[in-house]
Design a protein around this motif. Structure first.
Motif, PDB file in Angstrom:
ATOM      1  N   ILE A 102      -3.407  11.688  13.202  1.00 40.87           N
ATOM      2  CA  ILE A 102      -2.089  11.564  12.569  1.00 40.87           C
ATOM      3  C   ILE A 102      -1.864  10.114  12.176  1.00 40.87           C
ATOM      4  O   ILE A 102      -1.509   9.800  11.023  1.00 40.87           O
ATOM      5  CB  ILE A 102      -0.958  11.977  13.542  1.00 40.87           C
ATOM      6  CG1 ILE A 102      -1.192  13.380  14.077  1.00 40.87           C
ATOM      7  CG2 ILE A 102       0.400  11.871  12.872  1.00 40.87           C
ATOM      8  CD1 ILE A 102      -0.194  13.803  15.130  1.00 40.87           C
ATOM      9  N   ALA A 103      -2.098   9.210  13.127  1.00 34.90           N
ATOM     10  CA  ALA A 103      -1.859   7.796  12.877  1.00 34.90           C
ATOM     11  C   ALA A 103      -2.711   7.317  11.710  1.00 34.90           C
ATOM     12  O   ALA A 103      -2.239   6.580  10.839  1.00 34.90           O
ATOM     13  CB  ALA A 103      -2.169   6.991  14.133  1.00 34.90           C
ATOM     14  N   GLN A 104      -3.958   7.786  11.694  1.00 36.82           N
ATOM     15  CA  GLN A 104      -4.870   7.320  10.670  1.00 36.82           C
ATOM     16  C   GLN A 104      -4.458   7.778   9.277  1.00 36.82           C
ATOM     17  O   GLN A 104      -4.347   6.973   8.353  1.00 36.82           O
ATOM     18  CB  GLN A 104      -6.271   7.843  10.980  1.00 36.82           C
ATOM     19  CG  GLN A 104      -7.345   6.909  10.534  1.00 36.82           C
ATOM     20  CD  GLN A 104      -8.513   6.936  11.506  1.00 36.82           C
ATOM     21  OE1 GLN A 104      -8.801   7.968  12.117  1.00 36.82           O
ATOM     22  NE2 GLN A 104      -9.185   5.813  11.651  1.00 36.82           N
ATOM     23  N   SER A 105      -4.194   9.092   9.150  1.00 37.41           N
ATOM     24  CA  SER A 105      -3.870   9.582   7.808  1.00 37.41           C
ATOM     25  C   SER A 105      -2.519   9.028   7.356  1.00 37.41           C
ATOM     26  O   SER A 105      -2.333   8.710   6.180  1.00 37.41           O
ATOM     27  CB  SER A 105      -3.898  11.115   7.761  1.00 37.41           C
ATOM     28  OG  SER A 105      -3.108  11.646   8.780  1.00 37.41           O
ATOM     29  N   CYS A 106      -1.581   8.869   8.298  1.00 40.97           N
ATOM     30  CA  CYS A 106      -0.290   8.304   7.915  1.00 40.97           C
ATOM     31  C   CYS A 106      -0.444   6.840   7.512  1.00 40.97           C
ATOM     32  O   CYS A 106       0.178   6.388   6.548  1.00 40.97           O
ATOM     33  CB  CYS A 106       0.717   8.412   9.067  1.00 40.97           C
ATOM     34  SG  CYS A 106       1.377  10.072   9.253  1.00 40.97           S
ATOM     35  N   ALA A 107      -1.275   6.108   8.245  1.00 41.21           N
ATOM     36  CA  ALA A 107      -1.474   4.697   7.924  1.00 41.21           C
ATOM     37  C   ALA A 107      -2.068   4.540   6.532  1.00 41.21           C
ATOM     38  O   ALA A 107      -1.642   3.689   5.746  1.00 41.21           O
ATOM     39  CB  ALA A 107      -2.375   4.036   8.961  1.00 41.21           C
ATOM     40  N   GLU A 108      -3.042   5.398   6.208  1.00 36.06           N
ATOM     41  CA  GLU A 108      -3.663   5.321   4.882  1.00 36.06           C
ATOM     42  C   GLU A 108      -2.640   5.566   3.786  1.00 36.06           C
ATOM     43  O   GLU A 108      -2.532   4.814   2.820  1.00 36.06           O
ATOM     44  CB  GLU A 108      -4.792   6.349   4.766  1.00 36.06           C
ATOM     45  CG  GLU A 108      -6.113   5.818   5.288  1.00 36.06           C
ATOM     46  CD  GLU A 108      -7.120   6.933   5.512  1.00 36.06           C
ATOM     47  OE1 GLU A 108      -7.067   7.956   4.797  1.00 36.06           O
ATOM     48  OE2 GLU A 108      -7.953   6.776   6.425  1.00 36.06           O
ATOM     49  N   ALA A 109      -1.865   6.650   3.958  1.00 33.92           N
ATOM     50  CA  ALA A 109      -0.863   6.992   2.945  1.00 33.92           C
ATOM     51  C   ALA A 109       0.175   5.874   2.837  1.00 33.92           C
ATOM     52  O   ALA A 109       0.603   5.501   1.743  1.00 33.92           O
ATOM     53  CB  ALA A 109      -0.192   8.312   3.303  1.00 33.92           C
ATOM     54  N   PHE A 110       0.545   5.321   3.992  1.00 37.86           N
ATOM     55  CA  PHE A 110       1.558   4.269   4.022  1.00 37.86           C
ATOM     56  C   PHE A 110       1.062   3.010   3.323  1.00 37.86           C
ATOM     57  O   PHE A 110       1.792   2.371   2.559  1.00 37.86           O
ATOM     58  CB  PHE A 110       1.916   3.967   5.489  1.00 37.86           C
ATOM     59  CG  PHE A 110       3.098   3.070   5.662  1.00 37.86           C
ATOM     60  CD1 PHE A 110       4.388   3.562   5.498  1.00 37.86           C
ATOM     61  CD2 PHE A 110       2.930   1.739   5.996  1.00 37.86           C
ATOM     62  CE1 PHE A 110       5.491   2.746   5.667  1.00 37.86           C
ATOM     63  CE2 PHE A 110       4.033   0.912   6.169  1.00 37.86           C
ATOM     64  CZ  PHE A 110       5.318   1.416   5.999  1.00 37.86           C
ATOM     65  N   MET A 111      -0.202   2.658   3.557  1.00 38.90           N
ATOM     66  CA  MET A 111      -0.759   1.459   2.940  1.00 38.90           C
ATOM     67  C   MET A 111      -0.925   1.634   1.434  1.00 38.90           C
ATOM     68  O   MET A 111      -0.816   0.678   0.683  1.00 38.90           O
ATOM     69  CB  MET A 111      -2.091   1.079   3.586  1.00 38.90           C
ATOM     70  CG  MET A 111      -1.904   0.432   4.951  1.00 38.90           C
ATOM     71  SD  MET A 111      -3.411  -0.280   5.605  1.00 38.90           S
ATOM     72  CE  MET A 111      -4.292   1.165   6.145  1.00 38.90           C
ATOM     73  N   ASN A 112      -1.179   2.882   1.010  1.00 37.88           N
ATOM     74  CA  ASN A 112      -1.241   3.135  -0.440  1.00 37.88           C
ATOM     75  C   ASN A 112       0.109   2.871  -1.083  1.00 37.88           C
ATOM     76  O   ASN A 112       0.195   2.353  -2.189  1.00 37.88           O
ATOM     77  CB  ASN A 112      -1.647   4.583  -0.712  1.00 37.88           C
ATOM     78  CG  ASN A 112      -3.138   4.764  -0.573  1.00 37.88           C
ATOM     79  OD1 ASN A 112      -3.884   3.775  -0.630  1.00 37.88           O
ATOM     80  ND2 ASN A 112      -3.579   5.987  -0.376  1.00 37.88           N
ATOM     81  N   LYS A 113       1.160   3.238  -0.349  1.00 46.94           N
ATOM     82  CA  LYS A 113       2.509   3.043  -0.865  1.00 46.94           C
ATOM     83  C   LYS A 113       2.899   1.571  -0.824  1.00 46.94           C
ATOM     84  O   LYS A 113       3.609   1.094  -1.703  1.00 46.94           O
ATOM     85  CB  LYS A 113       3.500   3.833   0.008  1.00 46.94           C
ATOM     86  CG  LYS A 113       3.936   5.158  -0.574  1.00 46.94           C
ATOM     87  CD  LYS A 113       4.997   5.699   0.346  1.00 46.94           C
ATOM     88  CE  LYS A 113       5.699   6.918  -0.162  1.00 46.94           C
ATOM     89  NZ  LYS A 113       6.599   7.437   0.875  1.00 46.94           N
ATOM     90  N   HIS A 114       2.490   0.886   0.235  1.00 42.71           N
ATOM     91  CA  HIS A 114       2.856  -0.523   0.425  1.00 42.71           C
ATOM     92  C   HIS A 114       1.595  -1.366   0.560  1.00 42.71           C
ATOM     93  O   HIS A 114       1.160  -1.637   1.681  1.00 42.71           O
ATOM     94  CB  HIS A 114       3.712  -0.697   1.685  1.00 42.71           C
ATOM     95  CG  HIS A 114       4.876   0.234   1.748  1.00 42.71           C
ATOM     96  ND1 HIS A 114       6.061  -0.030   1.130  1.00 42.71           N
ATOM     97  CD2 HIS A 114       5.019   1.437   2.343  1.00 42.71           C
ATOM     98  CE1 HIS A 114       6.910   0.974   1.364  1.00 42.71           C
ATOM     99  NE2 HIS A 114       6.289   1.875   2.091  1.00 42.71           N
ATOM    100  N   PRO A 115       1.021  -1.776  -0.560  1.00 46.38           N
ATOM    101  CA  PRO A 115      -0.265  -2.485  -0.506  1.00 46.38           C
ATOM    102  C   PRO A 115      -0.176  -3.821   0.237  1.00 46.38           C
ATOM    103  O   PRO A 115      -1.196  -4.355   0.669  1.00 46.38           O
ATOM    104  CB  PRO A 115      -0.605  -2.724  -1.973  1.00 46.38           C
ATOM    105  CG  PRO A 115       0.346  -1.897  -2.759  1.00 46.38           C
ATOM    106  CD  PRO A 115       1.531  -1.611  -1.914  1.00 46.38           C
ATOM    107  N   ASP A 116       1.011  -4.374   0.399  1.00 43.50           N
ATOM    108  CA  ASP A 116       1.121  -5.667   1.068  1.00 43.50           C
ATOM    109  C   ASP A 116       1.091  -5.537   2.578  1.00 43.50           C
ATOM    110  O   ASP A 116       1.043  -6.526   3.295  1.00 43.50           O
ATOM    111  CB  ASP A 116       2.423  -6.358   0.639  1.00 43.50           C
ATOM    112  CG  ASP A 116       3.642  -5.499   0.963  1.00 43.50           C
ATOM    113  OD1 ASP A 116       3.545  -4.255   0.797  1.00 43.50           O
ATOM    114  OD2 ASP A 116       4.672  -6.047   1.388  1.00 43.50           O
TER     115      ASP A 116
END
Lengths: 294, 274
Positions: free
Chosen positions: B41-55
């Motif tokens: 869960i943490a991994q897939s959410c982190a990926e999606a989150f980083m795509n949204k917020h590249p910084d």
């Protein structure tokens, strides 16, 4: 300028050489600091000789005798497998095989040493364990025997290549002298070459044993992990290494369980330490005996 | 000449390291660590989150619930994944270091009891499961099955799954000592699928046609039964933070709890919390 450079290089290499010492001291200290509280909290004999390993229950039990015996059984089994194969193939390579065969066989055995332990574990779990289960009609295939078999195969290259080195270190003159007085090849091998290399071969066996004792991933995957005192080889066991690997991640830091896992590490460390000292003593004797100096 | 080259290479390495270090300080970092159950869960959410917020840079690590909570207490991670509730001892330690662990339930995990597909037994009561695991019952014939010894497969006693199972199914009683303890859900599935007389338990997401899930107290282990609470072997999965989430941590937790985040949790095989 050059002198300065030389000095700098000297310092750098001295530092690198002492790095191992630094790591050794650091690891040993950590093991003691984190492991000794377990002996205090559980009690030395209750820890080493306790028969129940139930670290997460209340009240918990921290007896590691089943774990020590698990390691012991798996290791003994592994030695029974790797010594005949390893020493046998070393004898074959050194005494019987021709140059060509030797140049093929030796690298193959060394490749065996390069296979990662998790691959052995996976192979053991998916293929060997079900096979043993069917073959011997056992309720489960994950047993001490399965672990021994995998570790035996893993330790074979260690035993083989060090034994082979020992055999090839036996001076040619020994063999020539033996053959010259009319001994057969078999007599030369068993009465002259083998005894001359015996200490080196013993060293190889002990190093193979330390490899088996310390191996973690493979035994975690194939021995079943039941913390009971083993009565047969065809029963699941829980070696010390796999206990640490499986439980460390979830143990509460600073708890007795956490310290107990370090305590197990400390005991493992002592076991391999003793093995290493024995190996060193034997190989020293071996060098002296053959007049090879130190 | 050669030496000069070496120095140049060394200098280049050092300066990259320096720049990376400075950059690392200026970028927004988040460290998530802990339970391997929560990891997907943490991994897939982190990926999606980083795509949204590249910084923003999120590093996700496993290690186990204990490791995660210990790092939260040490301040080496911002969010601790856990498949169990924080323990009293951990709470005390946190308090003494000025950390205030705050629990955020992020998903529900159902635990299925599984047997070999050839086993005729397809339902068990909670008491029967308990008797099997504590060693009271050791043959399938006592449960309406074939005359075959039961091979008890369990998770490692330190795992979150074991803890929850022990609490919900075994009333904290001890598992028989000769039970096979496996280090992962995958290993349990593997062992049960290869062993005719085996019984095991694992996360719902690890169910496959190679193993058979049994109904517990007459309730099938399905997602809907977990959600409506009728299936008893279910647990919450948590992300612990220091105090109620704030700033960047809040942003991430909010994302995990958002519709998108919960969809990702579902995709990873878990059940959404809302």
């Amino acid at each position: 300028m050059d002198r300065l450079k030389e000095k700098i290089y000297k310092w750098i290499f001295t530092l690198l050489a002492f790095a191992s010492l630094f790591f050794l001291v650091g690891i040993t200290l950590t093991l003691f600091i984190e492991g000794l509280p377990a002996f205090q909290e559980v009690g030395f004999f209750d820890f080493i000789l306790g028969q129940d390993w139930y670290p997460t229950y209340s009240p918990p039990d921290y007896g590691i005798l089943p774990l020590i015996l698990g390691t012991l059984w798996v290791t003994i089994g592994a030695v029974l497998i790797c010594v005949p194969i390893g020493v046998g193939s070393a004898l074959f390579i050194n005494e019987i095989a021709g140059k060509r065969l030797k140049s093929i066989l030796k690298p193959i055995i060394e490749i065996l040493a390069g296979i990662p332990s998790i691959v052995y574990g996976f192979f053991g779990m998916v293929i060997v364990a079900p096979f043993i289960q069917k073959l011997l009609n056992l309720p489960v295939g994950l047993t001490a025997f399965t672990g021994s078999l995998m570790l035996g195969i893993m330790a074979t290259p260690t035993v083989c290549s060090i034994s082979e080195d020992a055999l090839s270190c036996v001076p040619r003159s020994f063999r020539e002298a033996s053959l010259a007085v009319g001994a057969t090849r078999w007599q030369t091998l068993t009465k002259v070459t083998f005894p001359a290399a015996a200490s080196g071969i013993s060293t190889s066996i002990i190093l193979g044993m330390s490899r088996a004792v310390g191996e973690t991933m493979t035994v975690l995957m194939v021995t079943g992990g039941a913390a009971v005192i083993p009565h047969t080889f065809f029963q699941a066991v829980r070696p010390m290494t796999s206990t640490i690997a499986a439980e460390m991640g979830e143990a509460v830091m600073g708890s007795t369980h956490y310290h107990a896992l370090f305590g197990i590490g400390l005991i493992l460390f002592f076991i391999t330490f003793i093995f290493n000292i024995i190996a060193e003593l034997i190989s020293r004797r071996f060098r002296l005996k053959l007049g090879l100096g130190r | 000449m050669k030496n000069k080259m070496m120095f140049a290479v060394l200098a280049a390495f050092l300066s990259t390291g320096l720049i990376a270090g400075v950059y690392g300080f200026s970028a927004k970092n988040l460290t998530v660590k802990g339970s391997t159950t929560v990891l997907p869960i943490a991994q897939s959410c982190a990926e999606a989150f980083m795509n949204k917020h590249p910084d923003i840079n999120i590093s996700v690590q496993g290690g186990g619930s204990g490791v995660g909570i210990a790092s939260l207490i040490d301040g080496t991670c911002d969010i601790a994944d856990a498949s169990r509730l924080i323990k009293d001892k951990e709470m005390q330690k946190a308090k003494s270091k000025g950390i205030d662990p705050y629990e955020n339930a992020v998903a529900i995990d159902g635990i299925a009891v599984v047997v070999h597909p050839s086993n005729p037994v397809d339902k068990l009561t909670k008491d029967q499961i308990k008797d099997i695991y504590t060693g009271e019952i050791s043959n399938w014939k006592d449960l309406g099955g074939d005359n075959k010894k039961i091979a008890v497969v369990s998770r490692d006693s330190a795992s979150g799954t074991f803890e929850v199972f022990g609490e919900l199914a075994l009333d904290k009683e001890r598992v028989r000592p000769d039970a096979l303890l496996q280090a992962s859900n995958q290993a349990v599935a593997q062992t049960v699928s290869r062993t005719k007389g085996a019984i095991g338990y694992l996360g719902l997401s690890y169910l496959s046609p190679r193993i058979k899930a049994v109904a517990v107290n007459g309730v099938e282990p399905t997602k809907s039964n977990v959600v409506d609470g009728s299936y008893m072997l279910a647990r919450n999965l948590f992300m612990y933070t220091d105090g109620a989430p704030q700033g960047l941590v809040k942003k991430f937790i909010d994302f995990v709890l958002s519709e998108d985040g919960q969809k990702l949790a579902e995709k990873a095989g878990y059940i959404p919390v809302n």
